[in-house]
Design a protein around this motif. Structure first.
Motif, PDB file in Angstrom:
ATOM      1  N   LEU A 121     -13.427 -12.195 -10.078  1.00 38.21           N
ATOM      2  CA  LEU A 121     -12.354 -11.776 -11.381  1.00 38.21           C
ATOM      3  C   LEU A 121     -10.780 -11.635 -10.153  1.00 38.21           C
ATOM      4  O   LEU A 121      -9.918 -11.964 -10.809  1.00 38.21           O
ATOM      5  CB  LEU A 121     -12.863 -11.067 -12.357  1.00 38.21           C
TER       6      LEU A 121
ATOM      7  N   PRO B 294     -14.559 -18.443 -10.943  1.00 38.67           N
ATOM      8  CA  PRO B 294     -14.532 -17.492 -11.726  1.00 38.67           C
ATOM      9  C   PRO B 294     -14.537 -17.649 -12.888  1.00 38.67           C
ATOM     10  O   PRO B 294     -14.422 -16.470 -14.221  1.00 38.67           O
ATOM     11  CB  PRO B 294     -12.518 -17.536 -10.997  1.00 38.67           C
TER      12      PRO B 294
ATOM     13  N   GLY C 266     -16.880 -15.000 -14.814  1.00 36.49           N
ATOM     14  CA  GLY C 266     -16.087 -14.119 -15.888  1.00 36.49           C
ATOM     15  C   GLY C 266     -16.959 -14.235 -17.440  1.00 36.49           C
ATOM     16  O   GLY C 266     -17.860 -13.257 -17.885  1.00 36.49           O
TER      17      GLY C 266
ATOM     18  N   HIS D   5     -20.265 -12.788 -16.698  1.00 33.34           N
ATOM     19  CA  HIS D   5     -20.231 -10.098 -16.754  1.00 33.34           C
ATOM     20  C   HIS D   5     -19.877 -10.620 -18.276  1.00 33.34           C
ATOM     21  O   HIS D   5     -20.012  -9.785 -18.176  1.00 33.34           O
ATOM     22  CB  HIS D   5     -19.164 -10.422 -15.843  1.00 33.34           C
TER      23      HIS D   5
ATOM     24  N   PRO E 289     -11.540 -15.154 -16.921  1.00 37.59           N
ATOM     25  CA  PRO E 289     -11.821 -14.156 -16.022  1.00 37.59           C
ATOM     26  C   PRO E 289     -10.374 -12.803 -16.157  1.00 37.59           C
ATOM     27  O   PRO E 289     -10.647 -11.929 -15.730  1.00 37.59           O
ATOM     28  CB  PRO E 289     -11.576 -15.180 -14.403  1.00 37.59           C
TER      29      PRO E 289
ATOM     30  N   LEU F 259     -11.671  -9.265 -16.161  1.00 38.21           N
ATOM     31  CA  LEU F 259     -11.126  -8.248 -15.521  1.00 38.21           C
ATOM     32  C   LEU F 259     -10.415  -7.105 -15.986  1.00 38.21           C
ATOM     33  O   LEU F 259     -10.946  -6.048 -15.612  1.00 38.21           O
ATOM     34  CB  LEU F 259     -10.174  -9.098 -14.450  1.00 38.21           C
TER      35      LEU F 259
END
Length: 280
Positions: A78, A118, A122, A125, A262, A266
């Motif tokens: 990220l 990414p 992301g 995540h 992403p 982050l």
């Protein structure tokens, strides 16, 4: 055309909603990886691969990268994404004069890796991390939220652009976009963040941070749209593909999300609202 767009939307909507909001984490990862792999097939075209075997090979390579990064720290990826979107800002601002630096097929193919991978990491995540904001701890709601930020930004930009859009944002890349559209979209995003904070019973400090995070996400989502527009203009194509009748391709629908996901993931991780559970 309108009828085709509506039919396509009616068919795809339950599939997408079901895949994103009703699958367990592992199924979610596989479902979204399939979407990004199809996006990679389209990116191969934007990269300049003219033959289907090359495009399929590129998509397979992206799928292999996603699989290979299953155990890589999401945070490192990220941060790389944030750096990459900073580079993209320079690329978009310098178009077309700077296209000689990235116009080769290999470089454009590498750009696809930096956009797609990414975004998937992301999204994964967001689905698998531990989430807490105000009184809300549902990961599916945070995924829906970042989607809505992009959609609200688009809607706000559309109406503000139509009403006040004289000063163009990037006429050599996307003539239809205006600075008024950007500010209108961000105003809508800010209002949306306030409403979401109220519904989540967030504190004053949390509300301010969510507004700031959402505005940053809305701004970078514009860059995701502009990057794809720049590549399509350079390639001489209107749509990334015709996979979605009446809508163009998958990348035409998720270009803004590839930047927003992403960056938002982050930011809220750094704010402590999203924590990594184990390793990916």
């Amino acid at each position: 055309m309108l009828k085709i767009r509506i039919i396509t939307a009616l068919v795809l909507a339950p599939i997408v909603v079901g895949g994103i909001f009703f699958l367990p984490p592992h199924g979610f990862a596989l479902f979204t990886a399939a979407i990004f792999t199809l996006g990679a097939w389209e990116w191969a075209n934007m990269s300049g691969f003219e033959k289907q075997p090359a495009r399929i090979g590129y998509a397979a390579a992206i799928a292999a990268i996603l699989y290979g990064l299953a155990d890589v720290s999401a945070i490192a990826v990220l941060w790389l994404a944030l750096l990459w979107w900073g580079v993209c800002l320079v690329l978009v601002r310098s178009y077309p004069a700077g296209s000689a630096r990235w116009g080769s097929v290999p470089v454009r193919a590498l750009m696809g890796v930096l956009v797609l991978v990414p975004a998937w990491i992301g999204l994964k995540h967001l689905r698998e991390g531990g989430f807490q904001f105000g009184e809300t701890n549902n990961n599916l709601l945070v995924i829906l939220y970042v989607f809505c930020v992009v959609w609200v930004a688009d809607i706000g930009a559309y109406f503000a652009g139509r009403a006040f859009g004289k000063a163009k944002l990037a006429p050599r890349v996307s003539p239809g976009k205006s600075w008024a559209g950007v500010w209108g979209g961000l105003a809508a995003v800010g209002l949306f963040a306030l409403i979401a904070s109220f519904l989540a019973s967030a504190s004053y400090a949390e509300t301010l941070m969510l507004v700031a995070a959402s505005l940053a996400t809305g701004m970078v989502s514009v860059l995701g749209d502009l990057l794809e527009s720049m590549l399509k203009r350079f390639r001489g194509i209107k749509d990334s593909s015709r996979l979605l009748p009446g809508h163009g391709g998958i990348m035409d629908r998720i270009d803004s999300l590839t930047a927003a996901i992403p960056v938002f993931a982050l930011i809220i991780t750094q704010l402590g609202w999203l924590t990594t559970v184990g390793r990916f």
